[in-house]
Write a protein that holds these residues in place. Structure first.
Motif, PDB file in Angstrom:
ATOM      1  N   PRO A  46      87.443 146.615 -96.975  1.00 15.14           N
ATOM      2  CA  PRO A  46      87.007 147.028 -95.631  1.00 15.14           C
ATOM      3  C   PRO A  46      88.055 147.860 -94.906  1.00 15.14           C
ATOM      4  O   PRO A  46      87.727 148.776 -94.154  1.00 15.14           O
ATOM      5  N   VAL A  47      89.335 147.502 -95.116  1.00 16.76           N
ATOM      6  CA  VAL A  47      90.456 148.269 -94.554  1.00 16.76           C
ATOM      7  C   VAL A  47      91.440 148.529 -95.692  1.00 16.76           C
ATOM      8  O   VAL A  47      91.784 147.615 -96.450  1.00 16.76           O
ATOM      9  N   ILE A  48      91.893 149.770 -95.819  1.00 13.43           N
ATOM     10  CA  ILE A  48      92.812 150.126 -96.895  1.00 13.43           C
ATOM     11  C   ILE A  48      94.173 149.496 -96.601  1.00 13.43           C
ATOM     12  O   ILE A  48      94.931 149.979 -95.755  1.00 13.43           O
ATOM     13  N   SER A  49      94.468 148.384 -97.283  1.00  9.24           N
ATOM     14  CA  SER A  49      95.731 147.675 -97.061  1.00  9.24           C
ATOM     15  C   SER A  49      95.995 146.777 -98.246  1.00  9.24           C
ATOM     16  O   SER A  49      95.066 146.257 -98.876  1.00  9.24           O
ATOM     17  N   ALA A  50      97.305 146.582 -98.551  1.00  4.63           N
ATOM     18  CA  ALA A  50      97.658 145.628 -99.608  1.00  4.63           C
ATOM     19  C   ALA A  50      97.306 144.212 -99.173  1.00  4.63           C
ATOM     20  O   ALA A  50      96.946 143.369-100.001  1.00  4.63           O
ATOM     21  N   ALA A  51      97.418 143.919 -97.884  1.00  5.07           N
ATOM     22  CA  ALA A  51      96.987 142.614 -97.357  1.00  5.07           C
ATOM     23  C   ALA A  51      95.461 142.589 -97.268  1.00  5.07           C
ATOM     24  O   ALA A  51      94.775 143.574 -97.573  1.00  5.07           O
ATOM     25  N   GLN A  52      94.909 141.437 -96.818  1.00  9.06           N
ATOM     26  CA  GLN A  52      93.453 141.309 -96.694  1.00  9.06           C
ATOM     27  C   GLN A  52      93.112 141.454 -95.208  1.00  9.06           C
ATOM     28  O   GLN A  52      93.430 140.573 -94.399  1.00  9.06           O
ATOM     29  N   VAL A  53      92.499 142.581 -94.875  1.00  8.58           N
ATOM     30  CA  VAL A  53      92.246 142.929 -93.475  1.00  8.58           C
ATOM     31  C   VAL A  53      90.757 143.218 -93.301  1.00  8.58           C
ATOM     32  O   VAL A  53      90.148 143.937 -94.111  1.00  8.58           O
ATOM     33  N   PHE A  54      90.160 142.654 -92.215  1.00  2.00           N
ATOM     34  CA  PHE A  54      88.725 142.792 -91.980  1.00  2.00           C
ATOM     35  C   PHE A  54      88.486 143.225 -90.539  1.00  2.00           C
ATOM     36  O   PHE A  54      89.033 142.632 -89.597  1.00  2.00           O
ATOM     37  N   PRO A  55      87.647 144.241 -90.323  1.00  2.00           N
ATOM     38  CA  PRO A  55      87.259 144.614 -88.945  1.00  2.00           C
ATOM     39  C   PRO A  55      86.270 143.575 -88.388  1.00  2.00           C
ATOM     40  O   PRO A  55      85.406 143.075 -89.112  1.00  2.00           O
ATOM     41  N   LEU A  56      86.435 143.227 -87.126  1.00  2.70           N
ATOM     42  CA  LEU A  56      85.578 142.226 -86.482  1.00  2.70           C
ATOM     43  C   LEU A  56      84.704 142.893 -85.425  1.00  2.70           C
ATOM     44  O   LEU A  56      85.181 143.758 -84.674  1.00  2.70           O
ATOM     45  N   PRO A  57      83.427 142.469 -85.346  1.00  4.17           N
ATOM     46  CA  PRO A  57      82.527 143.046 -84.332  1.00  4.17           C
ATOM     47  C   PRO A  57      82.887 142.513 -82.943  1.00  4.17           C
ATOM     48  O   PRO A  57      83.473 141.436 -82.809  1.00  4.17           O
ATOM     49  N   PRO A  58      82.572 143.249 -81.908  1.00 10.69           N
ATOM     50  CA  PRO A  58      82.813 142.756 -80.549  1.00 10.69           C
ATOM     51  C   PRO A  58      81.825 141.642 -80.192  1.00 10.69           C
ATOM     52  O   PRO A  58      80.859 141.386 -80.901  1.00 10.69           O
ATOM     53  N   GLY A  59      82.111 140.964 -79.098  1.00 11.11           N
ATOM     54  CA  GLY A  59      81.240 139.894 -78.654  1.00 11.11           C
ATOM     55  C   GLY A  59      81.751 138.535 -79.105  1.00 11.11           C
ATOM     56  O   GLY A  59      82.903 138.360 -79.492  1.00 11.11           O
ATOM     57  N   ASN A  60      80.830 137.572 -79.083  1.00 10.77           N
ATOM     58  CA  ASN A  60      81.167 136.192 -79.416  1.00 10.77           C
ATOM     59  C   ASN A  60      80.558 135.857 -80.771  1.00 10.77           C
ATOM     60  O   ASN A  60      79.342 135.878 -80.933  1.00 10.77           O
ATOM     61  N   HIS A  61      81.434 135.516 -81.748  1.00  4.95           N
ATOM     62  CA  HIS A  61      80.969 135.235 -83.093  1.00  4.95           C
ATOM     63  C   HIS A  61      81.796 134.112 -83.695  1.00  4.95           C
ATOM     64  O   HIS A  61      82.969 133.934 -83.374  1.00  4.95           O
ATOM     65  N   THR A  62      81.160 133.378 -84.599  1.00  2.58           N
ATOM     66  CA  THR A  62      81.865 132.401 -85.418  1.00  2.58           C
ATOM     67  C   THR A  62      82.031 132.990 -86.815  1.00  2.58           C
ATOM     68  O   THR A  62      81.055 133.472 -87.414  1.00  2.58           O
ATOM     69  N   PHE A  63      83.262 132.933 -87.308  1.00  5.11           N
ATOM     70  CA  PHE A  63      83.579 133.547 -88.595  1.00  5.11           C
ATOM     71  C   PHE A  63      83.994 132.461 -89.591  1.00  5.11           C
ATOM     72  O   PHE A  63      84.673 131.487 -89.243  1.00  5.11           O
ATOM     73  N   TYR A  64      83.583 132.669 -90.832  1.00  4.46           N
ATOM     74  CA  TYR A  64      83.986 131.796 -91.939  1.00  4.46           C
ATOM     75  C   TYR A  64      84.665 132.680 -92.985  1.00  4.46           C
ATOM     76  O   TYR A  64      84.131 133.727 -93.349  1.00  4.46           O
ATOM     77  N   LEU A  65      85.797 132.214 -93.473  1.00  2.90           N
ATOM     78  CA  LEU A  65      86.491 132.968 -94.505  1.00  2.90           C
ATOM     79  C   LEU A  65      86.718 132.056 -95.717  1.00  2.90           C
ATOM     80  O   LEU A  65      87.277 130.959 -95.583  1.00  2.90           O
ATOM     81  N   ARG A  66      86.283 132.541 -96.845  1.00  2.00           N
ATOM     82  CA  ARG A  66      86.461 131.801 -98.110  1.00  2.00           C
ATOM     83  C   ARG A  66      87.539 132.513 -98.931  1.00  2.00           C
ATOM     84  O   ARG A  66      87.426 133.701 -99.224  1.00  2.00           O
ATOM     85  N   MET A  67      88.604 131.758 -99.319  1.00  2.00           N
ATOM     86  CA  MET A  67      89.700 132.393-100.069  1.00  2.00           C
ATOM     87  C   MET A  67      90.288 131.417-101.079  1.00  2.00           C
ATOM     88  O   MET A  67      90.075 130.202-101.001  1.00  2.00           O
ATOM     89  N   GLN A  68      91.030 131.991-102.019  1.00  2.00           N
ATOM     90  CA  GLN A  68      91.758 131.194-103.029  1.00  2.00           C
ATOM     91  C   GLN A  68      93.241 131.535-102.872  1.00  2.00           C
ATOM     92  O   GLN A  68      93.710 132.562-103.361  1.00  2.00           O
ATOM     93  N   PRO A  69      94.037 130.679-102.201  1.00  2.00           N
ATOM     94  CA  PRO A  69      95.405 131.065-101.827  1.00  2.00           C
ATOM     95  C   PRO A  69      96.422 130.951-102.952  1.00  2.00           C
ATOM     96  O   PRO A  69      97.496 131.556-102.875  1.00  2.00           O
ATOM     97  N   TYR A  70      96.153 130.102-103.953  1.00  2.00           N
ATOM     98  CA  TYR A  70      97.097 129.862-105.050  1.00  2.00           C
ATOM     99  C   TYR A  70      98.406 129.256-104.546  1.00  2.00           C
ATOM    100  O   TYR A  70      98.553 128.054-104.479  1.00  2.00           O
TER     101      TYR A  70
END
Length: 628
Positions: free
Chosen positions: A128-152
């Motif tokens: 979503p964003v060109i970066s070595a890290a994991q970066v995500f654009p968020l929509p404006p307003g009020n939202h609940t976000f869930y992130l699923r990851m494998q941290p190792y």
């Protein structure tokens, strides 16, 4: 009692209320950045069985960690947070680490669900964003976000960024990475040049080691390699590079510290350990990931301990670089342990945009470069010392060669003198003695003229026999050694005085002492040559010889009242007047020879000989004794 039972039944039948959502995160215009470590809720999914549909009703726990960390784990981790952004700011959600294989962000945008996928398994250009890290654009307003990851393994900073602020931060990080990698590559280039120039193996091993350090930073710790290779398989390199670093470090230590020279047994042990690590790197693909990551960290600590011990051992045995090496790798060891603590606890936080390991790599690379410079400087000094020593040996050999040649000349000369002395005694002296006997038997027969001539002939033959006897004695080595130096000098002066052309004087200070026969002989030959020079060249009338004896030295001084010469225009070592020969002779017996003169004021020669601690022994000369 019945009311108590009823209450228990109610508790068992009625389901527990759902866990309340944590308070939403309120974004204020112009905030720029916010850390979310303690504002998100966390759910551990050990089997990875939960989906976005089932996780909504699961029990999350509010995080108490400023920087999220989960230790060594294969589990899936879910994050949940509610964001209220009533502003016009464009926001980004960041998991600030490259080594996350999967990171999927879920939310509802109106009535429809949305998903953004990140993680290193996604090619860089598809994120979503060109970066070595994991970066995500968020929509404006009020939202609940869930992130699923494998941290190792790694600790993960979680943040909100205003987009323009993040772009500035990302640009700075890329600049830091560029300068960081550029300086290390420059160090590699210099050392490859030095290796090509001087053929010293430790320059090559340093270059290999720093190249692997760059790969560790780019592929394992910071992940900026994805900017150059967008589809690179980070997991493969994450397993391999740290293991390759270890034998490279050991081999560099062995070469740089010259361990084989100082401790062959330790060299064999560490060399074997290095090759065992190489064999382990081949087997990595067949081993489970979590045990490999844990083993790698233990091995890394062990390797650094071995490197420090190598420095201590070689330092104890005389390698002055050893203790410097210990200091350098102790700094590395501290920073590595800080990183391990950070991975497990999230503290202490990194200073700046790079990890403790990358910081250690940078510091270590330049500390090692400084040590290489020191080693080069010390080796140059040692080479210069050896050159001086070698030149000293060459000069000594040259002096010994000249000494041997001159000694041979002296031996030949003394042998010649001996043969002449013997010839005078055995032949000429005998013939003259026989002639004297014949003359003694001759009768003048009353002829007074003939009788006068016979007497004159007998006188001349007697004088010739006397002069030849004196000459034979002066030439005879055994005679000089028999009578001693001072007596031989006295008789030499008597011979000159009897010629009637010179007034001679012998002054003896102290008690005359005998010393090494060979030195007596050579010193007497120097005196003879000086006296001969006076007779031939000085035009003198008076000759004075002073012999000053004390317990340790003999000083011989020979002076005349002749015409003298200009010392400024005359080099006594350049030849002429036999002075070069006299200098050589004096050097052979460890004597000091000085000559002073002034036009019109005569010449003085001084010879100072130590009875003890002389630098060289006199050459052997024949010791035949012959008398006339």
């Amino acid at each position: 009692m019945k009311y108590l039972v009823f209450s228990l039944l109610i508790l068992c039948v009625v389901p527990a209320p759902a866990q309340p959502m944590p308070p939403s995160i309120k974004w204020a215009a112009g905030s720029g950045h916010a850390d979310l470590g303690q504002k998100v809720s966390v759910l551990i999914d050990p089997k990875g069985a939960l989906t976005i549909d089932s996780v909504n009703s699961a029990r999350f726990q509010l995080s108490d960690q400023p920087i999220l960390h989960f230790g060594f784990t294969n589990s899936i981790v879910w994050l949940r947070f509610t964001l209220d952004n009533p502003t016009t700011d464009s926001l980004l959600f960041e998991l600030d680490h490259a080594f996350i294989p999967t990171a999927d962000l879920y939310y509802f945008n109106g009535t429809e669900g949305a998903i953004q996928r990140g993680g290193f398994q996604i090619p860089l250009y598809k994120k979503p964003v060109i970066s070595a890290a994991q970066v995500f654009p968020l929509p404006p307003g009020n939202h609940t976000f869930y992130l699923r990851m494998q941290p190792y393994v790694h600790a993960i900073p979680v943040s909100l960024w205003e987009t323009s602020r993040y772009q500035i931060k990302a640009a700075k990080e890329k600049l830091y990475y560029g300068v960081y990698a550029g300086l290390l590559l420059f160090a590699i280039a210099i050392n490859l040049f030095l290796f090509y120039t001087f053929r010293r193996r430790y320059y090559l091993t340093y270059s290999i080691l720093v190249a692997l350090y760059i790969l560790s930073s780019a592929l394992v710790m910071e992940g900026y390699a994805v900017y150059f290779f967008p589809t690179i398989h980070l997991m493969f390199w994450y397993r391999l590079i740290p293991v390759l670093d270890m034998p490279a470090l050991l081999f560099y230590c062995l070469a740089f510290l010259e361990v084989k020279r100082y401790s062959p047994r330790l060299y064999r042990l560490v060399n074997g350990f290095g090759f065992a690590l190489l064999a382990y790197s081949v087997a990595l693909e067949f081993l489970p990931l979590m045990p490999v990551l844990a083993i790698n960290q233990v091995l890394a600590l062990l390797v650094f301990i071995v490197a420090i011990l190598l420095g201590v051992q070689t330092g104890r045995k005389g390698n002055k670089l050893g203790y410097y090496f210990v200091v350098a790798y102790s700094i590395w060891f501290v920073l590595i342990n800080l990183e391990l603590v950070y991975i497990q606890t999230g503290r202490p936080p990194h200073i700046g945009p790079i990890s403790y390991v990358s910081t250690a790599i940078f510091i270590e690379a330049f500390l090692l470069a400084w040590l290489l410079i020191q080693r080069f400087r010390w080796e140059k000094q040692e080479d210069q010392r050896l050159q001086v020593l070698m030149q000293g040996h060459i000069n000594k050999m040259h002096r010994e060669f000249q000494h041997a040649i001159f000694s041979s000349k002296l031996e030949i000369q003394e042998q010649t003198f001996q043969e002449i002395s013997q010839e005078i005694h055995d032949n000429i002296g005998q013939i003259l003695s026989l002639a004297k006997l014949h003359i003694a038997t001759m009768e003048a027969g009353g002829n007074t003229v003939l009788a006068g001539k016979i007497r004159e002939a007998k006188t001349l033959i007697t004088k010739a026999i006397s002069d030849l006897r004196s000459l034979s004695h002066r030439l005879n080595t055994g005679y000089i050694n028999e009578v001693g130096f001072d007596t031989a000098v006295r008789r030499e002066l008597d011979t000159i005085r009897r010629s009637g052309a010179y007034t001679t004087e012998l002054v003896i200070d102290g008690k005359p002492a005998r010393f090494d026969p060979q030195k007596e002989l050579i010193l007497f030959r120097i005196v003879q040559e000086l006296l001969n020079n006076i007779i031939k060249h000085a035009g003198a009338k008076t000759i004075t010889v002073t012999l000053a004896f004390d317990e340790a030295f003999l000083q011989v001084e020979i002076s005349d009242d002749g015409r003298g010469f200009d010392r400024n225009n005359f080099d006594p070592n350049a030849g002429g007047l036999g002075l070069k020969s006299m200098h050589h002779r004096a050097g052979l017996i460890g004597a000091e020879f000085e000559l002073s003169s002034r036009i019109g004021s005569g010449t003085t020669a001084t010879i100072r000989l130590a009875f003890k601690n002389t630098t060289e022994t006199a050459p052997a000369v024949p010791e035949k004794n012959s008398t006339l």
